[in-house]
Design a protein around this motif. Structure first.
Motif, mmCIF file in Angstrom:
data_model
loop_
_atom_site.group_PDB
_atom_site.id
_atom_site.type_symbol
_atom_site.label_atom_id
_atom_site.label_comp_id
_atom_site.label_asym_id
_atom_site.label_seq_id
_atom_site.Cartn_x
_atom_site.Cartn_y
_atom_site.Cartn_z
ATOM 1 N N MET A 1 0.862 -1.207 0.000
ATOM 2 C CA MET A 1 0.000 0.000 0.000
ATOM 3 C C MET A 1 0.890 1.247 0.000
ATOM 4 O O MET A 1 1.731 1.412 0.880
ATOM 5 C CB MET A 1 -0.890 -0.050 1.258
ATOM 6 C CG MET A 1 -1.978 0.976 1.317
ATOM 7 S SD MET A 1 -3.234 0.715 0.049
ATOM 8 C CE MET A 1 -4.241 2.143 0.324
ATOM 9 N N PRO A 2 0.726 2.120 -0.995
ATOM 10 C CA PRO A 2 1.553 3.335 -1.039
ATOM 11 C C PRO A 2 1.289 4.232 0.169
ATOM 12 O O PRO A 2 0.177 4.255 0.708
ATOM 13 C CB PRO A 2 1.095 4.027 -2.320
ATOM 14 C CG PRO A 2 0.361 2.998 -3.110
ATOM 15 C CD PRO A 2 -0.189 2.027 -2.121
ATOM 16 N N ASP A 4 0.511 7.690 2.141
ATOM 17 C CA ASP A 4 -0.584 8.620 1.803
ATOM 18 C C ASP A 4 -0.168 9.690 0.790
ATOM 19 O O ASP A 4 -0.912 9.991 -0.151
ATOM 20 C CB ASP A 4 -1.097 9.321 3.076
ATOM 21 C CG ASP A 4 -1.877 8.350 3.947
ATOM 22 O OD1 ASP A 4 -2.159 7.223 3.470
ATOM 23 O OD2 ASP A 4 -2.188 8.718 5.096
ATOM 24 N N GLN A 7 0.141 8.095 -2.573
ATOM 25 C CA GLN A 7 -1.194 7.800 -3.112
ATOM 26 C C GLN A 7 -1.859 9.070 -3.631
ATOM 27 O O GLN A 7 -2.542 9.065 -4.662
ATOM 28 C CB GLN A 7 -2.069 7.143 -2.029
ATOM 29 C CG GLN A 7 -3.404 6.620 -2.547
ATOM 30 C CD GLN A 7 -3.256 5.557 -3.651
ATOM 31 O OE1 GLN A 7 -2.531 4.587 -3.477
ATOM 32 N NE2 GLN A 7 -3.906 5.764 -4.796
ATOM 33 N N SER A 8 -1.591 10.183 -2.934
ATOM 34 C CA SER A 8 -2.214 11.431 -3.381
ATOM 35 C C SER A 8 -1.653 11.863 -4.739
ATOM 36 O O SER A 8 -2.389 12.379 -5.596
ATOM 37 C CB SER A 8 -2.062 12.491 -2.282
ATOM 38 O OG SER A 8 -1.471 13.635 -2.746
ATOM 39 N N ASP A 11 -3.310 9.521 -7.302
ATOM 40 C CA ASP A 11 -4.700 9.940 -7.562
ATOM 41 C C ASP A 11 -4.728 11.171 -8.464
ATOM 42 O O ASP A 11 -5.549 11.270 -9.385
ATOM 43 C CB ASP A 11 -5.418 10.250 -6.239
ATOM 44 C CG ASP A 11 -5.614 8.998 -5.401
ATOM 45 O OD1 ASP A 11 -5.505 7.877 -5.964
ATOM 46 O OD2 ASP A 11 -5.858 9.133 -4.184
ATOM 47 N N THR A 88 8.804 3.423 -4.922
ATOM 48 C CA THR A 88 7.407 3.825 -5.200
ATOM 49 C C THR A 88 6.970 3.234 -6.542
ATOM 50 O O THR A 88 6.650 3.966 -7.483
ATOM 51 C CB THR A 88 7.265 5.371 -5.235
ATOM 52 O OG1 THR A 88 8.166 5.880 -6.232
ATOM 53 C CG2 THR A 88 7.562 6.009 -3.901
ATOM 54 N N ASP A 90 4.274 1.901 -7.465
ATOM 55 C CA ASP A 90 2.909 2.284 -7.888
ATOM 56 C C ASP A 90 2.895 3.662 -8.535
ATOM 57 O O ASP A 90 2.150 3.901 -9.487
ATOM 58 C CB ASP A 90 1.952 2.288 -6.678
ATOM 59 C CG ASP A 90 1.962 0.950 -5.973
ATOM 60 O OD1 ASP A 90 1.187 0.077 -6.364
ATOM 61 O OD2 ASP A 90 2.784 0.788 -5.050
#
Ligand code: RP5
Length: 216
Positions: A1-2, A4, A7-8, A11, A88, A90
Motif C-alpha cells: 500500500m503506497p 498517503d 497515493q495522493s 490519484d 514507489t 505504484d
C-alpha cells in the motif's frame, strides 16, 4: 500500500488523465528521476554539467509547468517528478500509465545505481510513448540500455541529460517548425562558439588564449 502522500500523487495523475486537456496546455516533456539526489545530474548545477533543465529552459525556451491546470505562457513546457521504481513502484506505474492521456509527448527518465530500472520499466509501461533514458552514473548504463528485443528505449550516455532533452525536443520538432528553428539556432550557436575559440587560440596563441579565457 503506497504511503498517503504517494497515493495522493497517484490519484492526482489519474484525475489529470481524465481531464482531457488540450495538448497545447499540457506539459510536452515529462522528466522523472529515481531520487531527488539525481536532480543535479538531471537538471544541472551543484558542480555538475548543464542538464535537461538547462537545455529545455535556457537553450530552447521551454517553461516548467508546476500546475497541470495552469499552463505557463510558453508553448513548449515540461514537468518534473521524483518517481522511484523500487521505492514507489505504484507511482512509477501511474506516471507511465497516465502519461499519454495527460498529454505528455515524450518522457525523459533518469536513475542511478546498478539497478537503474525506472527508465526501462517506464518505457515498457508507457509504450508506445517514446522514453529517453538517462543513466545517472556510469554503473547504471548497462541496466538502462539493456532492453529485450521488442521493448525499445532510447538512451544517452551516463549523466548526459542535456542531450536527452535535445533528443526530446528533436522528437517534438517533427511536429513543430518553431521548435525545429530553435534547435537549429542552438546548433548554430555551438558552431559560432567553436569558430570564436579557434580564431582566438590561433591569433592570441596559447598563452594569450589562457590569459583571456582562463584568468577571467
Ligand atoms: C536510484 O538510486 C536513484 O535513481 C538514485 O540515483 C540512487 C540513489 O538514491 P538515493 O539513495 O540518493 O535516494 O534509485
Amino acid at each position: 500500500m503506497p504511503a498517503d502522500n504517494v497515493q495522493s500523487l497517484i490519484d492526482q495523475l489519474h484525475d489529470e488523465a481524465e481531464m482531457d486537456r488540450p495538448n497545447d496546455l499540457t506539459p510536452d516533456v515529462g522528466i522523472i528521476m529515481g531520487s531527488d539526489s539525481d536532480l543535479p545530474t538531471m537538471a544541472g548545477g551543484q558542480g555538475k554539467r548543464p542538464g535537461a533543465y538547462v537545455a529545455l529552459a535556457d537553450e530552447l525556451g521551454f517553461e516548467e509547468q508546476t500546475d497541470y491546470t495552469d499552463a505557463p505562457e510558453s508553448r513548449f513546457t515540461f514537468e518534473t517528478f521524483v518517481c522511484s521504481a523500487h521505492r514507489t513502484p505504484d507511482l512509477m506505474y501511474a506516471y507511465a500509465e497516465t502519461a499519454a492521456d495527460r498529454g505528455i509527448d515524450v518522457i525523459i527518465a533518469g536513475a542511478g545505481g546498478k539497478s537503474a530500472d525506472l527508465p526501462n520499466m517506464t518505457a515498457s509501461i508507457a509504450y508506445p510513448l517514446p522514453v529517453i533514458g538517462v543513466p545517472v552514473q556510469e554503473k547504471s548504463v548497462d541496466s538502462v540500455i539493456g532492453m529485450p528485443q521488442g521493448a525499445p528505449l532510447t538512451a544517452v550516455d551516463a549523466g548526459k541529460s542535456f542531450n536527452a532533452a535535445l533528443s526530446a525536443a528533436q522528437i517534438l520538432a517533427r511536429q513543430y517548425d518553431d521548435l525545429r528553428d530553435r534547435l537549429v539556432t542552438y546548433h548554430e550557436g555551438l558552431q559560432t562558439d567553436v569558430g570564436e575559440a579557434s580564431r582566438d587560440l590561433h591569433e592570441l596563441g596559447t598563452p594569450g588564449f589562457k590569459r583571456k579565457y582562463w584568468d577571467e
